[in-house]
Design a protein around this motif. Structure first.
Motif, PDB file in Angstrom:
ATOM      1  N   SER A   2       0.834  -1.202   0.000  1.00 54.14           N
ATOM      2  CA  SER A   2       0.000   0.000   0.000  1.00 54.14           C
ATOM      3  C   SER A   2       0.868   1.251   0.000  1.00 54.14           C
ATOM      4  O   SER A   2       2.024   1.220   0.439  1.00 54.14           O
ATOM      5  CB  SER A   2      -0.903  -0.018   1.247  1.00 54.14           C
ATOM      6  N   SER A   3       0.294   2.328  -0.471  1.00 56.57           N
ATOM      7  CA  SER A   3       0.995   3.620  -0.445  1.00 56.57           C
ATOM      8  C   SER A   3       0.593   4.463   0.762  1.00 56.57           C
ATOM      9  O   SER A   3       1.113   5.560   0.948  1.00 56.57           O
ATOM     10  CB  SER A   3       0.694   4.407  -1.735  1.00 56.57           C
ATOM     11  N   TYR A   4      -0.339   3.967   1.583  1.00 58.41           N
ATOM     12  CA  TYR A   4      -0.808   4.735   2.740  1.00 58.41           C
ATOM     13  C   TYR A   4       0.271   4.765   3.827  1.00 58.41           C
ATOM     14  O   TYR A   4       0.827   3.735   4.201  1.00 58.41           O
ATOM     15  CB  TYR A   4      -2.092   4.136   3.303  1.00 58.41           C
ATOM     16  N   TRP A   5       0.534   5.953   4.347  1.00 61.25           N
ATOM     17  CA  TRP A   5       1.664   6.154   5.243  1.00 61.25           C
ATOM     18  C   TRP A   5       1.656   5.240   6.461  1.00 61.25           C
ATOM     19  O   TRP A   5       2.696   4.741   6.878  1.00 61.25           O
ATOM     20  CB  TRP A   5       1.711   7.605   5.718  1.00 61.25           C
ATOM     21  N   LEU A   6       0.499   5.049   7.056  1.00 62.95           N
ATOM     22  CA  LEU A   6       0.418   4.224   8.261  1.00 62.95           C
ATOM     23  C   LEU A   6      -0.078   2.809   7.989  1.00 62.95           C
ATOM     24  O   LEU A   6      -0.425   2.082   8.920  1.00 62.95           O
ATOM     25  CB  LEU A   6      -0.490   4.882   9.308  1.00 62.95           C
ATOM     26  N   SER A   7      -0.092   2.402   6.741  1.00 59.45           N
ATOM     27  CA  SER A   7      -0.504   1.030   6.443  1.00 59.45           C
ATOM     28  C   SER A   7       0.585   0.064   6.884  1.00 59.45           C
ATOM     29  O   SER A   7       1.770   0.274   6.593  1.00 59.45           O
ATOM     30  CB  SER A   7      -0.753   0.848   4.945  1.00 59.45           C
ATOM     31  N   PRO A   8       0.215  -1.025   7.567  1.00 63.44           N
ATOM     32  CA  PRO A   8       1.218  -2.044   7.886  1.00 63.44           C
ATOM     33  C   PRO A   8       1.817  -2.683   6.638  1.00 63.44           C
ATOM     34  O   PRO A   8       2.827  -3.377   6.723  1.00 63.44           O
ATOM     35  CB  PRO A   8       0.425  -3.070   8.712  1.00 63.44           C
ATOM     36  N   ALA A   9       1.197  -2.451   5.477  1.00 64.45           N
ATOM     37  CA  ALA A   9       1.736  -2.948   4.204  1.00 64.45           C
ATOM     38  C   ALA A   9       2.377  -1.817   3.409  1.00 64.45           C
ATOM     39  O   ALA A   9       2.525  -1.928   2.192  1.00 64.45           O
ATOM     40  CB  ALA A   9       0.631  -3.608   3.387  1.00 64.45           C
ATOM     41  N   TYR A  10       2.768  -0.744   4.065  1.00 64.91           N
ATOM     42  CA  TYR A  10       3.344   0.408   3.353  1.00 64.91           C
ATOM     43  C   TYR A  10       4.584  -0.022   2.575  1.00 64.91           C
ATOM     44  O   TYR A  10       5.570  -0.526   3.124  1.00 64.91           O
ATOM     45  CB  TYR A  10       3.708   1.509   4.348  1.00 64.91           C
ATOM     46  N   GLU A  11       4.505   0.126   1.264  1.00 67.84           N
ATOM     47  CA  GLU A  11       5.598  -0.097   0.322  1.00 67.84           C
ATOM     48  C   GLU A  11       6.148  -1.527   0.323  1.00 67.84           C
ATOM     49  O   GLU A  11       7.267  -1.768  -0.116  1.00 67.84           O
ATOM     50  CB  GLU A  11       6.739   0.901   0.554  1.00 67.84           C
ATOM     51  N   ARG A  12       5.370  -2.503   0.823  1.00 67.41           N
ATOM     52  CA  ARG A  12       5.845  -3.879   0.731  1.00 67.41           C
ATOM     53  C   ARG A  12       4.672  -4.862   0.835  1.00 67.41           C
ATOM     54  O   ARG A  12       3.732  -4.648   1.599  1.00 67.41           O
ATOM     55  CB  ARG A  12       6.867  -4.186   1.825  1.00 67.41           C
ATOM     56  N   ASP A  13       4.715  -5.911   0.015  1.00 63.44           N
ATOM     57  CA  ASP A  13       3.775  -7.010   0.177  1.00 63.44           C
ATOM     58  C   ASP A  13       4.063  -7.685   1.506  1.00 63.44           C
ATOM     59  O   ASP A  13       5.217  -7.740   1.961  1.00 63.44           O
ATOM     60  CB  ASP A  13       3.931  -8.022  -0.957  1.00 63.44           C
ATOM     61  N   VAL A  14       3.014  -8.223   2.124  1.00 63.48           N
ATOM     62  CA  VAL A  14       3.196  -8.744   3.478  1.00 63.48           C
ATOM     63  C   VAL A  14       2.585 -10.138   3.652  1.00 63.48           C
ATOM     64  O   VAL A  14       1.635 -10.524   2.961  1.00 63.48           O
ATOM     65  CB  VAL A  14       2.575  -7.804   4.529  1.00 63.48           C
ATOM     66  N   PHE A  15       3.158 -10.865   4.603  1.00 62.53           N
ATOM     67  CA  PHE A  15       2.611 -12.108   5.129  1.00 62.53           C
ATOM     68  C   PHE A  15       2.008 -11.759   6.487  1.00 62.53           C
ATOM     69  O   PHE A  15       2.650 -11.114   7.309  1.00 62.53           O
ATOM     70  CB  PHE A  15       3.732 -13.139   5.283  1.00 62.53           C
ATOM     71  N   ARG A  16       0.761 -12.167   6.698  1.00 62.46           N
ATOM     72  CA  ARG A  16       0.045 -11.751   7.901  1.00 62.46           C
ATOM     73  C   ARG A  16      -0.258 -12.946   8.791  1.00 62.46           C
ATOM     74  O   ARG A  16      -0.719 -13.981   8.333  1.00 62.46           O
ATOM     75  CB  ARG A  16      -1.247 -11.036   7.517  1.00 62.46           C
ATOM     76  N   ILE A  17       0.007 -12.773  10.076  1.00 62.93           N
ATOM     77  CA  ILE A  17      -0.209 -13.809  11.075  1.00 62.93           C
ATOM     78  C   ILE A  17      -1.226 -13.286  12.078  1.00 62.93           C
ATOM     79  O   ILE A  17      -0.983 -12.296  12.769  1.00 62.93           O
ATOM     80  CB  ILE A  17       1.101 -14.165  11.805  1.00 62.93           C
ATOM     81  N   ASP A  18      -2.372 -13.939  12.146  1.00 68.05           N
ATOM     82  CA  ASP A  18      -3.414 -13.573  13.110  1.00 68.05           C
ATOM     83  C   ASP A  18      -3.445 -14.614  14.220  1.00 68.05           C
ATOM     84  O   ASP A  18      -3.862 -15.756  13.991  1.00 68.05           O
ATOM     85  CB  ASP A  18      -4.792 -13.533  12.439  1.00 68.05           C
ATOM     86  N   CYS A  19      -3.008 -14.218  15.394  1.00 67.69           N
ATOM     87  CA  CYS A  19      -3.039 -15.116  16.544  1.00 67.69           C
ATOM     88  C   CYS A  19      -4.392 -14.934  17.231  1.00 67.69           C
ATOM     89  O   CYS A  19      -4.643 -13.917  17.872  1.00 67.69           O
ATOM     90  CB  CYS A  19      -1.901 -14.787  17.506  1.00 67.69           C
TER      91      CYS A  19
END
Length: 569
Positions: A457-474
């Motif tokens: 994402s390009s959103y400044w506070l996105s946890p995916a800012y400028e990178r694809d991500v792997f997400r872990i939901d505990c």
């Protein structure tokens, strides 16, 4: 704009503005009287992330999801249930403008009863031949709540971000400003946690309708049967988990890591073009009828509540809400008339009696319940027999939110959502596997861990800012005893271990953040976001009196109290 334009406060403690000018008036009231002001969406975020602080002498809300009432005191809490209109700007190109309170889909727990399938964004768009590019696991949220918290679906190919053309937002002085994609601060305001103002309207360019088709299969992990190399970089005939996520349009995995259970539920789907003849086969997470779904969820709730508490009295007290909701849902599914009300009451009473006896027995012999856990879990989440995968094909708006039929009261789930660089997927999976093997139930808990991806994402506070991500939901069952976000508690083991392993991560803002060592963790979070300082400077300009800032956000973002922050400038 005079005080007469301020709408009255409702009996539920919320202001319910019907038009933009009333929202502006409420912001101006908060500014003039030095009060806080916040907006509630569908209440899927933690309560303290949503609402204002309580007034002096009033009780702070428990930091839980699904908290429907705001704290007491003079501060202003808004619900936009009367501000939900959708306007078509171009029916050929699929361009719409919606008011911020509109729900993506039906919110079955809307306390005002305003939300319906028919007035939802997705359904209205669907009737005109359009939809959104992606959705999260549910579609109960308001459009503004979904955007403000940075929520996302499980895809590296598609994102709701591509649908957003612009939005209007009301700053701390009550000034309305419109931001389009090309504007300098657009990427700051779209995901701003309610700290840069209140979203009023959103303009979207929708995607033509499509259906999804896919399958769900449950595999044992430590065998050759699992088609994914879950902990490595890929092998002959098996993609790595990272490559699987890259190559699958929509996916979600549920990992049950407990000893003698260890299995992976793989849900995957692709897009299909609209067909002239189409017989939908929706995805069913639980039973294939409303009643069977309700029954399955109720017994699952009883099981997980027993496992997550140490005393009979705790279990019985916490299950009252589940029985009550089961009664309501059963009545609705059977016609919502006198006969259905009577029968639902009798069935609920029967289950309460059986449940009471079962809880009394298993809480007396808790060790027996633990030993039977793998057997019970095998009934709830059985391994898939060869050639018997669950297949589904349906319109996107109904089945892409695969958790929509999990009731938020009976199966109320909380979680911390950890976003790491996609390139760290194998490393993170090895760390988790080692933790689960060593820590047993202390680390695995009795619930599943969700794994999926997110597009950069390009959103400044996105946890995916400028990178694809792997997400872990505990996952954490809400009825469990204890506070999972505290020091030394359930979530801290994952945060601390990933940090120790030098795996950089960001956290979903609406879910659990560390509720300890605030200064340390705020410094860590700050270091993860390249535009952090820019965002905070913009916050000062757009909220000069700090009417959108609460103690919760002050501690998590700055590591100090709101009073200390203001005094320190």
């Amino acid at each position: 704009m005079g005080p007469s334009s301020v709408p009255p406060i409702g009996e539920d403690g919320f202001y319910h503005p019907k038009k933009e000018s009333e929202i502006v008036a409420l912001v101006q009231k908060a500014s003039a009287e030095n009060l806080e002001i916040r907006v509630r969406g569908a209440a899927h975020s933690l309560a303290r992330a949503i609402y204002t602080d309580p007034g002096p002498g009033f009780r702070q809300l428990p930091n839980e999801v699904s908290e429907e009432k705001p704290p007491q005191g003079p501060n202003l809490n808004i619900m936009l249930d009367q501000y939900i209109q959708l306007h078509w700007e171009d029916e050929v190109k699929g361009i719409i403008e919606v008011e911020a309170g509109i729900h993506l889909g039906l919110d079955p727990n809307d306390p005002t009863g305003t939300s319906t399938l028919e007035n939802s964004l997705l359904y209205q768009a669907f009737k005109k031949g359009f939809t959104l590019s992606d959705l999260g696991g549910i579609s109960h949220q308001t459009v503004s709540g979904f955007l403000m918290t940075g929520s996302s679906g499980g895809s590296l190919m598609y994102s709701i971000d591509e649908n957003i053309l612009g939005l209007s937002i009301i700053d701390g002085n009550g000034v309305i400003e419109w931001f389009n994609r090309e504007d300098e601060n657009f990427d700051a305001v779209v995901l701003s946690l309610g700290l840069l103002g209140i979203i009023s309207k959103v303009r979207l360019k929708l995607t033509p309708n499509f259906y999804i088709y896919g399958q769900q299969i449950t595999y044992p992990i430590q065998t050759d049967l699992c088609p994914i190399d879950l902990f490595g970089n890929g092998s002959i005939g098996k993609p790595s988990l990272e490559d699987f996520l890259k190559g699958t349009p929509y996916s979600r995995l549920l990992w049950w890591p407990q000893d003698k259970v260890n299995r992976m539920v793989i849900w995957e789907a692709s897009r299909g073009a609209a067909m002239p003849v189409f017989d939908p086969a929706p995805y069913e997470e639980f039973g294939d009828t409303n009643f069977s779904t309700n029954v399955e969820e109720l017994w699952a709730s009883i099981l997980f509540t027993m496992l997550g508490n140490s005393k009979f009295s705790q279990v019985w007290q916490k299950l009252k809400a589940s029985f009550s909701k089961f009664n309501t849902l059963t009545n609705q599914s059977w016609g919502n008339n006198f006969f259905s009300w009577l029968m639902a009451g009798l069935v609920t009473f029967f289950f309460q009696v059986i449940g009471f006896l079962m809880i009394l027995f298993f809480m007396t012999f808790k060790g027996l319940l633990n030993s039977l856990y793998p057997v019970v879990l095998d009934m709830l989440q059985p391994l898939t027999k060869k050639g018997k995968a669950m297949l589904f094909m349906d319109y996107m708006y109904r089945s892409l939110p695969m958790d929509n039929n999990a009731n938020d009261i009976i199966m109320d789930t909380e979680f911390t959502e950890i976003w790491i660089p996609l390139s760290e997927t194998a490393h993170a999976m090895k760390v988790l596997d080692k933790m689960f093997t060593k820590g047993k139930f202390k680390t695995t808990g009795y619930y599943s861990t969700e794994l999926y991806a997110g597009k950069k994402s390009s959103y400044w506070l996105s946890p995916a800012y400028e990178r694809d991500v792997f997400r872990i939901d505990c996952f954490w069952f809400k009825n469990n005893e204890g506070n999972p976000g505290g020091k030394g508690e359930y979530y801290s083991q994952f945060w601390e271990e990933l940090r120790k392993e030098n795996i950089p991560f960001r956290l979903h803002w609406a879910k659990f953040l560390p509720e300890y060592d605030y200064e340390n963790w705020s410094e860590y979070l700050r270091a993860q976001y390249p535009r952090w300082v820019d965002f905070m400077e913009l916050r000062k300009k757009r909220d000069p009196k700090n009417i959108f800032l609460t103690e919760y956000w002050s501690w998590h973002l700055f590591g100090k109290s709101k009073e200390s922050l203001i005094k320190g400038g």
